[in-house]
Scaffold this motif. Structure first.
Motif, PDB file in Angstrom:
ATOM      1  N   ARG A  73       0.846  -1.187   0.000  1.00  0.00           N
ATOM      2  CA  ARG A  73       0.000   0.000   0.000  1.00  0.00           C
ATOM      3  C   ARG A  73       0.880   1.236   0.000  1.00  0.00           C
ATOM      4  O   ARG A  73       1.668   1.440   0.913  1.00  0.00           O
ATOM      5  N   ARG A  74       0.709   2.058  -1.047  1.00  0.00           N
ATOM      6  CA  ARG A  74       1.524   3.266  -1.142  1.00  0.00           C
ATOM      7  C   ARG A  74       0.803   4.294  -2.000  1.00  0.00           C
ATOM      8  O   ARG A  74       0.311   3.978  -3.067  1.00  0.00           O
ATOM      9  N   ASP A  75       0.765   5.512  -1.534  1.00  0.00           N
ATOM     10  CA  ASP A  75       0.156   6.640  -2.253  1.00  0.00           C
ATOM     11  C   ASP A  75      -1.294   6.374  -2.626  1.00  0.00           C
ATOM     12  O   ASP A  75      -1.762   6.761  -3.699  1.00  0.00           O
ATOM     13  N   GLY A  76      -2.021   5.692  -1.758  1.00  0.00           N
ATOM     14  CA  GLY A  76      -3.435   5.421  -2.013  1.00  0.00           C
ATOM     15  C   GLY A  76      -3.690   4.286  -2.980  1.00  0.00           C
ATOM     16  O   GLY A  76      -4.837   3.992  -3.293  1.00  0.00           O
ATOM     17  N   LEU A  77      -2.644   3.665  -3.480  1.00  0.00           N
ATOM     18  CA  LEU A  77      -2.789   2.541  -4.402  1.00  0.00           C
ATOM     19  C   LEU A  77      -2.329   1.255  -3.735  1.00  0.00           C
ATOM     20  O   LEU A  77      -1.529   1.271  -2.811  1.00  0.00           O
ATOM     21  N   HIS A  78      -2.837   0.157  -4.228  1.00  0.00           N
ATOM     22  CA  HIS A  78      -2.493  -1.162  -3.700  1.00  0.00           C
ATOM     23  C   HIS A  78      -1.866  -1.963  -4.832  1.00  0.00           C
ATOM     24  O   HIS A  78      -2.518  -2.264  -5.826  1.00  0.00           O
ATOM     25  N   ARG A  79      -0.586  -2.274  -4.673  1.00  0.00           N
ATOM     26  CA  ARG A  79       0.156  -3.004  -5.691  1.00  0.00           C
ATOM     27  C   ARG A  79       0.250  -4.468  -5.290  1.00  0.00           C
ATOM     28  O   ARG A  79       0.601  -4.780  -4.163  1.00  0.00           O
TER      29      ARG A  79
END
Length: 96
Positions: A73-79
């Motif tokens: 989870r980073r910058d509002g995105l989920h990779r």
């Protein structure tokens, strides 16, 4: 003069050990660590989603296929990250 001899011997030994340690461990050719948070080591990104629920559903699908997955989870995105050997299978599975 006799009290100076052990001190001098101790300094010579410390200098010797310092040189040996410098020789043994001083040639570190590893890459500089990435502190920006964009380097995930051996893991490869297979998809990016915006909601945590979608990331969990996709991660469960990959785990059901016995593909190890990590959700970042980073910058509002989920990779969704997998090992490179599983990347093509994971992308194919996520297209279905």
């Amino acid at each position: 003069m006799t009290t100076l001899t052990p001190l001098l011997l101790l300094l010579v030994l410390f200098a010797f050990f310092a040189l040996v340690l410098k020789w043994a461990f001083g040639n570190d050719k590893r890459a500089v660590p990435d502190y920006t948070g964009d380097d995930f080591g051996l893991l490869t990104e297979v998809t990016v989603v915006s909601s945590p629920a979608a990331a969990e559903v996709l991660a469960k699908r990959l785990r059901a296929a016995r593909i190890k997955v990590t959700v970042v989870r980073r910058d509002g995105l989920h990779r969704l990250m997998v090992f490179p050997a599983d990347a093509s299978d994971a992308k194919l599975l996520l297209r279905e």
